[in-house]
Design a protein around this motif. Structure first.
Motif, PDB file in Angstrom:
ATOM      1  N   ARG A  77       0.827  -1.218   0.000  1.00 45.87           N
ATOM      2  CA  ARG A  77       0.000   0.000   0.000  1.00 45.87           C
ATOM      3  C   ARG A  77       0.857   1.262   0.000  1.00 45.87           C
ATOM      4  O   ARG A  77       0.377   2.332  -0.377  1.00 45.87           O
ATOM      5  CB  ARG A  77      -0.947  -0.015   1.209  1.00 45.87           C
ATOM      6  CG  ARG A  77      -2.114  -0.990   1.039  1.00 45.87           C
ATOM      7  CD  ARG A  77      -3.141  -0.837   2.127  1.00 45.87           C
ATOM      8  NE  ARG A  77      -2.783  -1.475   3.376  1.00 45.87           N
ATOM      9  CZ  ARG A  77      -3.020  -2.753   3.665  1.00 45.87           C
ATOM     10  NH1 ARG A  77      -3.610  -3.531   2.781  1.00 45.87           N
ATOM     11  NH2 ARG A  77      -2.681  -3.261   4.836  1.00 45.87           N
ATOM     12  N   ALA A 310      -9.060  -0.749   2.040  1.00 43.12           N
ATOM     13  CA  ALA A 310      -9.563  -0.552   0.669  1.00 43.12           C
ATOM     14  C   ALA A 310     -10.837   0.296   0.666  1.00 43.12           C
ATOM     15  O   ALA A 310     -11.057   1.099  -0.245  1.00 43.12           O
ATOM     16  CB  ALA A 310      -9.815  -1.903   0.008  1.00 43.12           C
ATOM     17  N   HIS A 313      -9.697   3.737   1.069  1.00 47.53           N
ATOM     18  CA  HIS A 313      -9.115   4.210  -0.193  1.00 47.53           C
ATOM     19  C   HIS A 313     -10.219   4.622  -1.172  1.00 47.53           C
ATOM     20  O   HIS A 313     -10.088   5.615  -1.887  1.00 47.53           O
ATOM     21  CB  HIS A 313      -8.259   3.120  -0.843  1.00 47.53           C
ATOM     22  CG  HIS A 313      -7.155   2.621   0.032  1.00 47.53           C
ATOM     23  ND1 HIS A 313      -6.509   1.420  -0.194  1.00 47.53           N
ATOM     24  CD2 HIS A 313      -6.578   3.156   1.147  1.00 47.53           C
ATOM     25  CE1 HIS A 313      -5.587   1.240   0.741  1.00 47.53           C
ATOM     26  NE2 HIS A 313      -5.609   2.272   1.558  1.00 47.53           N
ATOM     27  N   GLY A 314     -11.290   3.812  -1.220  1.00 42.91           N
ATOM     28  CA  GLY A 314     -12.408   4.151  -2.093  1.00 42.91           C
ATOM     29  C   GLY A 314     -13.023   5.488  -1.713  1.00 42.91           C
ATOM     30  O   GLY A 314     -13.463   6.257  -2.573  1.00 42.91           O
ATOM     31  N   GLU A 519      -9.375  -6.360  -2.525  1.00 44.40           N
ATOM     32  CA  GLU A 519      -8.777  -5.505  -1.490  1.00 44.40           C
ATOM     33  C   GLU A 519      -7.261  -5.582  -1.478  1.00 44.40           C
ATOM     34  O   GLU A 519      -6.578  -4.636  -1.060  1.00 44.40           O
ATOM     35  CB  GLU A 519      -9.330  -5.870  -0.103  1.00 44.40           C
ATOM     36  CG  GLU A 519      -8.917  -7.222   0.443  1.00 44.40           C
ATOM     37  CD  GLU A 519      -9.862  -8.361   0.078  1.00 44.40           C
ATOM     38  OE1 GLU A 519      -9.894  -9.372   0.802  1.00 44.40           O
ATOM     39  OE2 GLU A 519     -10.565  -8.230  -0.941  1.00 44.40           O
ATOM     40  N   SER A 522      -5.682  -2.754  -3.686  1.00 39.03           N
ATOM     41  CA  SER A 522      -6.082  -1.370  -3.448  1.00 39.03           C
ATOM     42  C   SER A 522      -4.960  -0.617  -2.750  1.00 39.03           C
ATOM     43  O   SER A 522      -4.299  -1.147  -1.859  1.00 39.03           O
ATOM     44  CB  SER A 522      -7.343  -1.329  -2.585  1.00 39.03           C
ATOM     45  OG  SER A 522      -7.721   0.000  -2.294  1.00 39.03           O
ATOM     46  N   GLY A 527      -6.571   3.713  -5.145  1.00 44.20           N
ATOM     47  CA  GLY A 527      -7.850   3.076  -4.887  1.00 44.20           C
ATOM     48  C   GLY A 527      -8.013   1.805  -5.711  1.00 44.20           C
ATOM     49  O   GLY A 527      -7.062   1.276  -6.280  1.00 44.20           O
ATOM     50  N   HIS A 528      -9.242   1.293  -5.780  1.00 39.38           N
ATOM     51  CA  HIS A 528      -9.571   0.136  -6.610  1.00 39.38           C
ATOM     52  C   HIS A 528     -10.941   0.380  -7.211  1.00 39.38           C
ATOM     53  O   HIS A 528     -11.855   0.853  -6.519  1.00 39.38           O
ATOM     54  CB  HIS A 528      -9.582  -1.147  -5.774  1.00 39.38           C
ATOM     55  CG  HIS A 528      -9.760  -2.391  -6.591  1.00 39.38           C
ATOM     56  ND1 HIS A 528     -10.982  -2.753  -7.139  1.00 39.38           N
ATOM     57  CD2 HIS A 528      -8.870  -3.358  -6.981  1.00 39.38           C
ATOM     58  CE1 HIS A 528     -10.835  -3.878  -7.818  1.00 39.38           C
ATOM     59  NE2 HIS A 528      -9.571  -4.268  -7.729  1.00 39.38           N
TER      60      HIS A 528
END
Length: 557
Positions: A77, A310, A313-314, A519, A522, A527-528
């Motif tokens: 990450r 994750a 992050h989103g 996940e 990410s 992000g993912h």
């Protein structure tokens, strides 16, 4: 020879060696260096794949299918280097390798000992994982003084002796506790930790001092004096409300400059723009949503570390604060999904194993499907959604996974060997099979179906995601479930395995589940697509609270 930074810890565990090491790596990468990281774990398990989530937390999976410690998740990450099996080594793996060589006769009948054979194997693993990079960071698990860590510490001591101080550097993380009754920070634990490290021949070059409060100059000088570490190399690691602030905090104290000078690295100035943007997005949200996570180990949230990160992050990608509502699946089963999930803007059901609490996951999927709440199922969460759909929509009474009910009349989820046979007869799995040998692991490509939500979110036809599971969607029920309205939105490249399912958007605003673990790919900077889409859907649901559910009931009626 790749310059190496060895990261050790003292006083107590769980001080954040992984975050500290990853934060330093992020700064060095921002200076244009090619950085890699690895973890040396002292436990005798070959890998954490069969360890309990209650004890060990999340099992992180790499592209090549290695089941590793969750610290590798932190590493990936923070840096863009993709790690693999060689970046995670345990005592169990080291001894397994040495014993295999001894049985093969590689040691020519000599007596096999911790020194040099075990330490040589450790060094070989370190060199193999870090070769070809500008700098490598190596974290040693546990704390100084642990018996099981001694071979690793002896190996890195030897590397420093062999390579010299400009090719191997020691960074030691310690605790500087604040004693409220005395109103003081106490440096003695750090002094004793360094003393213990010195007793085995390692003098730290840098000290990272973890504390609740910033380290005053007076305490910094005191620590430097008693540990023979330069005052400049005593770095304060104060508790932060956001772990992604750590790279900037280290850089402000000149940690990266110190490393570059000591190791004589050819590095440019640090470009921290991406990390500044991450922190700014977290500090200045324009919205917030509440996501209900229905899991089996929610009292031990490290079991879902990558999922939680994750989701955050989103949110970062759209300046949205994520409030996580952790729900024990057994509790959802007992209380009912309507009650347990009240007030959430989205429902996520993550991976897991075993029948305990599975019906709570199924209930969560059903509640999302019937109420119009955005639903994101991952691995076991996809299987729960399939079981619910088979029972409630396709009319397959008693449908289940053979993991939980071997006598189910409709095994919509099962081992491949249970439904892919020449005779068409169901084979039951061998109860004595090796738990670590029957998994689908690592990065695998899948083809997305045009016109689906999944294809829209990814923006491409073929994607790769990491897997960690045994049970699969039973192909014998593909046609029946598709005829009942379920959309299979992604399949493996050979068309054999169902990878993703969803509901049509004219039936449900956002209902998607995948067999893989997105996940693991990410990052805070990027992000993912699936998590970004899920959080966007949760925001829309919150903004139109109640409307989606009403429209859905009209459609179903």
């Amino acid at each position: 020879m790749t310059p190496l930074i060895f990261v050790t810890g003292g006083v107590v565990s769980s001080l954040g060696k992984g975050i500290a090491a990853a934060s330093l790596a992020a700064i060095l990468e921002a200076r244009g260096l090619r950085v890699t990281m690895m973890k040396l774990d002292p436990y005798i398990n070959v890998d954490p794949g069969t360890m309990s989530p209650f004890q060990h937390g999340e099992v992180y999976v790499t592209d090549d299918g290695a089941e590793t410690d969750l610290d590798l998740g932190h590493y990936e990450r923070y840096v863009r280097t993709r790690l693999g099996r060689k970046n995670s080594i345990t005592t169990g793996r080291i001894y397994e390798n040495v014993i295999r060589k001894e049985r093969r006769g590689d040691y020519l009948g000599g007596t096999v000992q911790v020194i040099p054979h075990i330490t040589d194997e450790i060094k070989r693993g370190i060199f193999d994982a870090t070769d070809g990079f500008d700098v490598g960071l190596v974290e040693i698990g546990g704390t100084v003084g642990d018996i099981e860590s001694l071979p690793f510490l002896e190996a890195i001591r030897q590397i420093r002796t062999e390579r010299g101080p400009d090719k191997a550097l020691f960074m030691h993380l310690t605790l500087v506790p604040f004693i409220a009754a005395a109103g003081e920070l106490k440096t003695k634990p750090t002094q004793h930790s360094v003393k213990e490290l010195r007793s085995i021949g390692i003098q730290p070059d840098i000290l990272i001092c973890r504390s609740e409060q910033p380290l005053p100059d007076s305490e910094r000088r005191k620590i430097a004096l008693f540990t023979s570490v330069s005052e400049r190399a005593v770095i304060s690691a104060v508790d932060l409300d956001n772990i992604y602030k750590m790279p900037a905090r280290f850089q402000e104290q000149g940690l990266d400059d110190l490393i570059v000078e000591r190791l004589k690295l050819d590095a440019g100035p640090a470009d921290m723009a991406e990390w500044d943007a991450v922190v700014d997005a977290a500090e200045h949200p324009v919205d917030e949503v509440t996501i209900g996570i229905i899991g089996k180990y929610v009292d031990h949230q490290d079991a879902y570390k990558s999922v939680a990160e994750a989701l955050k992050h989103g949110g970062l990608r759209q300046r949205t604060r994520i409030n996580l509502k952790w729900l024990e699946s057994s509790d959802v089963e007992q209380r009912g999904a309507d009650v347990a999930l009240e007030g959430v803007d989205g429902i996520l059901v993550p991976g897991g194993f075993g029948d305990r609490g599975f019906e709570g996951k199924v209930a969560g999927a059903r509640h999302a499907r019937e109420s119009g709440i955005p639903y994101f199922g991952i691995c076991y969460g996809m299987q729960a959604a399939v079981v619910d759909y088979a029972r409630a929509v396709a009319g397959l009474e008693g449908a289940n996974s053979t993991e939980n009910d071997k006598a189910t009349p409709h095994p919509v989820i099962g081992l491949i060997t249970e439904w892919r046979t020449a005779s068409g007869e169901v084979e039951r799995r061998n109860e004595d099979s090796d738990l670590g040998g029957t998994m689908r692991l690592g990065l695998q490509e899948q083809r997305l179906k045009p016109g689906t939500l999944a294809r829209e979110l990814y923006g491409k036809d073929v994607v790769g995601e990491r897997h960690r599971h045994r049970y699969e969607f039973n192909n014998r029920y593909r046609t029946q479930l598709e005829d009942a309205g379920l959309v299979i939105s992604a399949k493996s490249m050979d068309d054999l395995l169902v990878e993703m399912i969803e509901l049509p958007r004219d039936v449900h605003p956002w209902f998607l589940a995948c067999q893989a673990h997105p996940e693991f790919l990410s990052t805070p900077r990027d992000g993912h697509p699936l998590f970004v889409g899920f959080i966007r859907a949760a925001r829309e649901y919150k903004a139109n609270a109640g409307q989606a559910g009403g429209l859905l009931k009209e459609v179903q009626a």
